[in-house]
Design an enzyme around this catalytic site. Structure first.
Site, PDB file in Angstrom:
ATOM      1  N   ARG A  95      -9.734  57.668  40.463  1.00  0.00           N
ATOM      2  CA  ARG A  95     -10.748  58.543  39.864  1.00  0.00           C
ATOM      3  C   ARG A  95     -11.306  59.541  40.855  1.00  0.00           C
ATOM      4  O   ARG A  95     -11.631  60.682  40.496  1.00  0.00           O
ATOM      5  CB  ARG A  95     -11.872  57.683  39.277  1.00  0.00           C
ATOM      6  N   SER A 132     -17.075  63.434  33.928  1.00  0.00           N
ATOM      7  CA  SER A 132     -16.042  62.403  34.041  1.00  0.00           C
ATOM      8  C   SER A 132     -16.561  61.224  33.232  1.00  0.00           C
ATOM      9  O   SER A 132     -17.568  60.611  33.574  1.00  0.00           O
ATOM     10  CB  SER A 132     -15.826  62.000  35.510  1.00  0.00           C
ATOM     11  N   SER A 133     -15.874  60.925  32.136  1.00  0.00           N
ATOM     12  CA  SER A 133     -16.370  59.920  31.192  1.00  0.00           C
ATOM     13  C   SER A 133     -16.416  58.524  31.806  1.00  0.00           C
ATOM     14  O   SER A 133     -15.741  58.237  32.794  1.00  0.00           O
ATOM     15  CB  SER A 133     -15.482  59.887  29.938  1.00  0.00           C
ATOM     16  N   MET A 134     -17.215  57.657  31.211  1.00  0.00           N
ATOM     17  CA  MET A 134     -17.323  56.282  31.648  1.00  0.00           C
ATOM     18  C   MET A 134     -15.945  55.631  31.602  1.00  0.00           C
ATOM     19  O   MET A 134     -15.277  55.651  30.563  1.00  0.00           O
ATOM     20  CB  MET A 134     -18.298  55.527  30.749  1.00  0.00           C
ATOM     21  N   PRO A 135     -15.444  55.063  32.690  1.00  0.00           N
ATOM     22  CA  PRO A 135     -14.096  54.499  32.708  1.00  0.00           C
ATOM     23  C   PRO A 135     -13.822  53.501  31.591  1.00  0.00           C
ATOM     24  O   PRO A 135     -12.708  53.465  31.040  1.00  0.00           O
ATOM     25  CB  PRO A 135     -14.016  53.835  34.089  1.00  0.00           C
TER      26      PRO A 135
END
Length: 388
Positions: free
Chosen positions: A36, A99-102
């Site tokens: 990430r 950056s979206s929540m994994p």
């Protein structure tokens, strides 16, 4: 509550996601191969795990340990405010890229159900991480991503190059997809919509899947997984709750409060009444979602006071109707004022009591059908749908 990994790195994040049930064996090696951190800028605003609040700026230059800890925590990271106009240290007005929540990233990829040989279209490149994951899983030649913001697209392309991935990145209107690369067997949106564009259906092969965050004007949102049929329609269930930034061309534009009073002062021509349903009961994310399914063309805002009391304001998008409901903690009866051809509080209360009478089913019990004629929702059975 923020979920931090025991190790600020790819392995620690992957382990946490596996324990949470979000990262499946199919996607584990992909997660480990596409760190990430290669897709996160030096300046970020970490959020909490449910996406409802933003924390202060974290700078990689000023505090590299805090930056890395945020990157490898299961939280969303805002990377742009106000369509790029905000350049300051503090929080901007509206987050517009992230950056979206994994956990959500890999849950949606699991919903997508990719197979070897699939060709995927992504709407909303953002940082490029999701595009890189798809490219690593399916091959660079089988992943296409569309991004509306040229600056965001350029940054994503640089991130992809650094990660040695080269999916096709297109700058354009996400509603239109990318016809030159069609057909796709899988389409995924990383921004929410209130209307699923017919172009996505037309560019997705029959039997293919479309996965997207979807929500109404009223509030609440969930991931929908649609299967494209041979008749030009797509239908399927919601899979889980979500909270994503809206597709830019579908952002809400709320009329000002003054447009509703028609030149008068509150309560203007409103009719007073009362209800035994606490307005607070209608405020949960799931309750908002259900109300939105049953009460189209309505949005709300809250005017809060000391001691937990507040006024719930309801507005019809055509500015012809409005309502207010006063919530007082511990009360048994609540004042309501309604004006216009629609009695908005009555509609909201009927929707809530309908849902309550059904046993308060969750997101996964509802579904959506999309056609050229419009959208319809259903509970349990697509054959028993209602128009939206």
């Amino acid at each position: 509550m923020t979920t931090r990994t025991e190790e600020a790195g790819p392995q620690g994040l992957a382990s946490a996601l596996v324990r949470a049930g979000a990262l499946t064996p199919e996607w584990l090696p992909v997660c480990e191969a596409v760190p990430r951190e290669l897709f996160v800028p030096d300046r970020i605003w970490p959020g909490i795990s449910d996406g409802t609040r933003q924390n202060a700026l974290v700078s990689r230059r000023d505090d590299p340990e805090a930056w890395r800890a945020a990157v490898y925590s299961d939280i969303p990271l805002t990377t742009q405010w106000d369509d790029g106009r905000h350049r300051g240290e503090g929080v901007g007005t509206t987050p517009t890229s992230s950056s979206s929540m994994p956990r959500m990233v890999f849950s949606m990829l699991a919903d997508l159900g990719v197979r070897d040989g699939d060709r995927a279209l992504e709407i909303g490149t953002g940082t490029g991480w999701n595009a890189a994951l798809l490219a690593r899983r399916l091959g660079d030649e089988n992943a296409v991503s569309v991004e509306y913001d040229p600056e965001v697209a350029r940054s994503a392309t640089a991130n992809l190059r650094r990660a040695r991935r080269s999916p096709t990145v297109v700058i354009g209107d996400g509603r239109l997809g990318h016809a030159d690369g069609a057909p796709y067997t899988r389409t995924i949106a990383t921004c929410s919509v209130g209307e699923v564009p017919c172009g996505w259906i037309g560019q997705t092969a029959v039997g293919g899947a479309i996965v997207a965050p979807w929500g109404t004007a009223y509030g609440g949102e969930a991931i929908v997984r649609l299967t494209v049929g041979g008749d030009g329609t797509a239908s399927g269930p919601f899979t889980r709750s979500s909270a994503f930034m809206r597709l830019r061309q579908q952002r809400a534009h709320r009329p000002p409060f003054e447009a509703y009073l028609k030149g008068g002062e509150w309560p203007a021509d409103g009719e007073r009444g009362s209800t035994r349903l606490p307005p607070a009961d209608t405020g949960g994310w799931l309750a908002q979602f259900v109300i939105g399914l049953r009460v189209p063309g309505v949005f709300w805002r809250a005017e809060r006071y000391e001691g937990g009391a507040y006024t719930l304001w309801l507005y019809a998008t055509d500015t012809e109707s409005w309502a207010s409901a006063d919530h007082v903690p511990g009360g048994s009866e609540f004042e309501v004022v309604q004006s216009g051809p629609r009695r908005l509080w009555d509609e909201v209360e009927r929707a809530f009591r309908w849902w309550d009478g059904q046993g308060r089913p969750g997101f996964e019990s509802f579904g959506l059908t999309v056609s050229e004629e419009g959208q319809s929702a259903w509970l349990g059975d697509p054959g028993r749908s209602w128009a939206l």
